[in-house]
Design a protein around this motif. Structure first.
Motif, short mmCIF file in Angstrom:
data_model
loop_
_atom_site.label_atom_id
_atom_site.label_comp_id
_atom_site.label_asym_id
_atom_site.label_seq_id
_atom_site.Cartn_x
_atom_site.Cartn_y
_atom_site.Cartn_z
N ASP A 215 31.08 26.06 -20.14
CA ASP A 215 31.69 24.76 -20.44
C ASP A 215 31.51 23.75 -19.30
O ASP A 215 31.56 22.54 -19.53
N LEU A 216 31.26 24.25 -18.09
CA LEU A 216 31.08 23.35 -16.95
C LEU A 216 29.67 22.77 -16.87
O LEU A 216 29.47 21.75 -16.22
N VAL A 217 28.71 23.41 -17.52
CA VAL A 217 27.31 23.00 -17.38
C VAL A 217 27.09 21.55 -17.79
O VAL A 217 26.54 20.76 -17.00
N PRO A 218 27.48 21.11 -18.99
CA PRO A 218 27.24 19.70 -19.35
C PRO A 218 28.03 18.73 -18.50
O PRO A 218 27.55 17.63 -18.20
N ARG A 219 29.22 19.12 -18.07
CA ARG A 219 30.05 18.24 -17.24
C ARG A 219 29.40 18.03 -15.87
O ARG A 219 29.31 16.91 -15.37
N LEU A 220 28.94 19.13 -15.27
CA LEU A 220 28.30 19.01 -13.97
C LEU A 220 26.97 18.27 -14.08
O LEU A 220 26.62 17.47 -13.20
N ASP A 221 26.24 18.51 -15.17
CA ASP A 221 24.96 17.82 -15.34
C ASP A 221 25.15 16.31 -15.40
O ASP A 221 24.35 15.56 -14.85
N ARG A 222 26.20 15.87 -16.06
CA ARG A 222 26.47 14.42 -16.11
C ARG A 222 26.71 13.88 -14.71
O ARG A 222 26.24 12.78 -14.37
#
Length: 262
Positions: A215-222
């Motif tokens: 769940d952290l992957v898209p947030r960190l990518d942004r």
């Protein structure tokens, strides 16, 4: 508990146990949950990854901590979930590490370069062109190891030994990663050696999270894309290069680029 884990990571290089995000405790001065990432032993790249990721995770409300261990152990720990992920690697690790998820925006594009003596090799345009020379490299760089596998090469344990061999004419070409080698150049007579350009290879490197943090992957990518758009990624890299001594041996090619997997 979180503060104790972070303190242990700072003071010793011991294996971390489970490193799930934790709620801040009374001993956590920043009041932020902590994520722990393994990283390979490096004088340049691991420091760069740490600086970028500390800032990126802080924007999400996390404290990022790093455990520096030998390269193979770092991957095993991350894939097994003993830490929260791996700071930065090239995608070649992915078939071996099915539990790690790549964050799509690259942290850094490593640059594999060649150093020669001033009176030595005039120009090296490709990996194939290296085959006629005596090559030296440092143990542990799997990409360089692969690309020079059937060539006349010598692998050594550190950069001091490598450049000693180069300056004493025991090898013709030293193949290294640019950012990692910079601290070692401070003790060398740069009048005796020169950096060949352009680099032999560019390899984008990415941050990996254990699958439990999908769940952290898209947030960190942004966040990383924001930092890239702001010019912050390049700024951090330039600062790191200058700190490590890059002004003494400047690289004229781009410092950050997204390209094909290396």
């Amino acid at each position: 508990m979180a503060a104790a884990v972070l303190l242990a990571l700072i003071l010793v290089s011991a294996a971390a146990s489970s490193a799930e995000p934790r709620s801040s405790g009374p001993d956590d001065p920043d009041g932020m949950p902590i994520l722990v990432f393994s990283t390979f032993e490096s004088r340049g790249m691991s420091r760069l990854f740490g600086r970028i990721l500390k800032e990126a995770y802080a924007r999400l409300g996390y404290e990022a901590a790093f455990l520096e261990v030998p390269a193979e152990r770092a991957l095993v720990m991350a894939n097994q979930g003993r830490v929260d992920g791996e700071a930065g690697r090239v995608p070649v690790i992915e078939p071996r590490c099915p539990n790690l998820i790549r964050v799509p925006t690259s942290l850094y594009t490593n640059r594999v370069v060649a150093f020669v003596r001033k009176d030595g090799v005039p120009y090296v345009a490709s990996w194939g062109a290296l085959a006629q020379y005596r090559i030296g490299a440092v143990l542990g760089y799997k990409f360089v190891d692969k690309m020079t596998m059937n060539m006349n090469r010598t692998l050594v344990s550190d950069y001091a030994k490598l450049f000693n061999m180069l300056t004493n004419c025991r090898i013709d070409v030293a193949v290294v990663e640019y950012l990692d080698v910079l601290p070692s150049l401070r003790s060398l007579d740069l009048k005796a050696i020169r950096l060949l350009q352009p680099p032999l290879a560019f390899n984008p490197m990415y941050h990996y999270l254990h699958k439990r943090h999908a769940d952290l992957v898209p947030r960190l990518d942004r966040v990383l894309r924001d930092m890239q758009r702001e010019g912050r990624m390049v700024q951090i890299q330039r600062e790191m290069e200058n700190e490590l001594g890059g002004m003494a041996c400047p690289m004229t090619c781009p410092v950050h680029m997204n390209g094909a997997d290396g």
